[in-house]
Design a protein around this motif. Structure first.
Motif, PDB file in Angstrom:
ATOM      1  N   ARG A 147       0.846  -1.189   0.000  1.00  0.00           N
ATOM      2  CA  ARG A 147       0.000   0.000   0.000  1.00  0.00           C
ATOM      3  C   ARG A 147       0.880   1.237   0.000  1.00  0.00           C
ATOM      4  O   ARG A 147       1.661   1.470   0.913  1.00  0.00           O
ATOM      5  CB  ARG A 147      -0.914   0.005   1.222  1.00  0.00           C
ATOM      6  N   LYS A 199      -3.050   6.453   0.736  1.00  0.00           N
ATOM      7  CA  LYS A 199      -4.495   6.578   0.785  1.00  0.00           C
ATOM      8  C   LYS A 199      -4.947   7.509  -0.335  1.00  0.00           C
ATOM      9  O   LYS A 199      -4.127   8.110  -1.039  1.00  0.00           O
ATOM     10  CB  LYS A 199      -4.926   7.141   2.142  1.00  0.00           C
ATOM     11  N   ALA A 236      -7.192   2.767  -2.465  1.00  0.00           N
ATOM     12  CA  ALA A 236      -5.859   3.314  -2.230  1.00  0.00           C
ATOM     13  C   ALA A 236      -4.974   3.011  -3.433  1.00  0.00           C
ATOM     14  O   ALA A 236      -5.385   2.321  -4.378  1.00  0.00           O
ATOM     15  CB  ALA A 236      -5.259   2.719  -0.960  1.00  0.00           C
TER      16      ALA A 236
END
Length: 306
Positions: free
Chosen positions: A163, A166, A275
Motif C-alpha cells: 500500500r 491513501k 488506495a
C-alpha cells in the motif's frame, strides 16, 4: 507407463545428477571424488546404489578408467543438460534480484495525469522504467510485466501488494469555465453547473463516483446526476479543464493541474476506501528493482500530496 522408474529410483537419480556429471567428465571415480570433495569409495558406493535402484548397469569399469555404457551415456548426457539448465536458471534468478529495469503495468489515467511527467526523475534515481498502459489488469503469469501500479480497494489475491498511499476525492472545475472563481459547493447540487463523471469508477467500483461522494458527505438528497460521462478519469478531467463542467477528481490526478492553474477545487475533500498499491509477485517483491521503485513511488507521492 511400461519401464517407468519407481518414485524412489527417480528420486535417487535426481539426487545423483552432479555425481553422474562429475564421473562422466573426469572418467574415474577418483577424479569425481576429488571434484566433489568425497572419498573415492563413497563415489563408488553411490554409483552402485544408483545402479541397484534403477536396475541398470551404467558404467563399464576397468582398472584404469570408468566409461559409461549406452545406458550410462544417456543418463549422463541428461544430467549434464539438467545441470547446465539449473546453472542458467540460477544466473537468471540472481540477475532478476539485482535488476533495476522494471516493466510496470499502469492504468492510462494514472499514467497520463501523474506518472509520465515523473519518468525523468525515475531515470535520475537509477530506475529503468518501461510502462505497459492499459485499462484492464495485466497478468503476471505471462511474464509481460514485473509490477503493477494499481488503484482500488485491494487486496490482490495471489500477489504481493504494497500500500503506497491513501486516496481522497474532491470536485474540481477548469479555471476556463465562466465564473469558476466564484463557484461554491452549493452549485454542485442545484443544477447550475454541468456535472462530469468517470464511467470507469462505476465499472471498477473504486468508490470514487459522485454517488459515493454524496454518501460520504451525508448529502443523499438533492443530488444532481452527471450530464456527461467519460470512459476514463483523465478524459473527464481534461473535459473539466476545457470548460465543460465540474469533475470529481482524486488524489494524484488533480494536484499537478491545480498547481499549474488549470483546475480549481470547488467542494470538500473526502477520503475513500480505495488506495494506491504496488503489486508484484512474491519472487520479485524483494528484488532490487522493485524495492527501488517502491521507495521512489512513495517519495513522489509524498511530494505530490504535501
Amino acid at each position: 507407463m511400461i519401464g517407468s522408474p519407481s518414485g524412489d529410483a527417480l528420486t535417487k537419480l535426481v539426487q545423483s545428477i552432479t555425481l553422474l556429471t562429475a564421473v562422466s567428465r573426469r572418467g574415474s571415480f577418483a577424479g569425481a571424488a576429488q571434484d566433489l570433495g568425497l572419498d573415492p569409495s563413497a563415489v563408488s558406493h553411490r554409483i552402485r546404489a544408483l545402479e541397484a535402484a534403477l536396475g541398470l548397469a551404467l558404467f563399464d569399469r576397468t582398472t584404469r578408467r570408468v566409461r559409461p555404457n549406452r545406458a550410462g551415456e544417456i543418463l549422463c548426457q541428461a544430467a549434464n543438460r539438467s545441470l547446465d539448465e539449473v546453472e542458467r536458471a540460477l544466473v537468471a534468478a540472481r540477475a532478476m534480484k539485482s535488476e533495476k529495469a522494471i516493466r510496470l503495468s499502469v492504468h492510462s489515467s494514472l499514467a497520463m495525469k501523474w506518472l509520465i511527467a515523473r519518468l525523468p526523475d525515475a531515470q535520475r534515481a537509477g530506475i529503468d522504467l518501461s510502462l505497459d498502459v492499459r485499462e484492464g489488469l495485466a497478468g503476471f503469469d505471462t511474464g509481460d510485466v514485473d509490477a503493477g501500479f494499481r488503484f482500488g480497494p485491494g487486496p490482490y489475491p495471489g500477489l504481493h501488494a504494497i500500500r503506497l498511499s491513501k486516496c481522497h476525492i474532491q470536485p474540481v472545475i477548469g479555471t476556463s469555465y465562466p465564473g469558476a472563481g466564484r463557484l461554491q459547493e452549493a452549485a454542485l447540487r442545484d443544477g447550475s453547473v454541468p456535472i462530469l463523471a468517470d464511467s470507469g469508477a462505476e465499472k471498477f467500483r473504486t468508490g470514487t463516483t459522485w454517488e459515493d461522494y454524496w454518501k460520504l458527505l451525508g448529502l443523499n438528497d438533492g443530488r444532481v446526476k452527471p450530464s456527461q460521462h467519460f470512459d476514463r478519469a483523465d478524459l473527464m478531467l481534461q473535459g473539466a479543464i476545457g470548460g465543460l463542467g465540474v469533475a470529481l477528481g482524486r488524489s494524484l490526478l488533480i494536484e499537478d493541474d491545480i498547481r499549474h492553474g488549470l483546475l480549481r477545487p470547488v467542494g470538500r475533500t473526502v477520503r475513500v476506501s480505495s488506495a494506491y498499491w504496488l503489486v508484484t509477485t512474491s519472487e520479485l517483491a524483494e528484488s532490487q528493482g522493485v524495492r527501488l521503485l517502491r521507495d521512489w513511488l512513495k517519495e513522489q507521492i509524498r511530494l505530490t500530496l504535501r
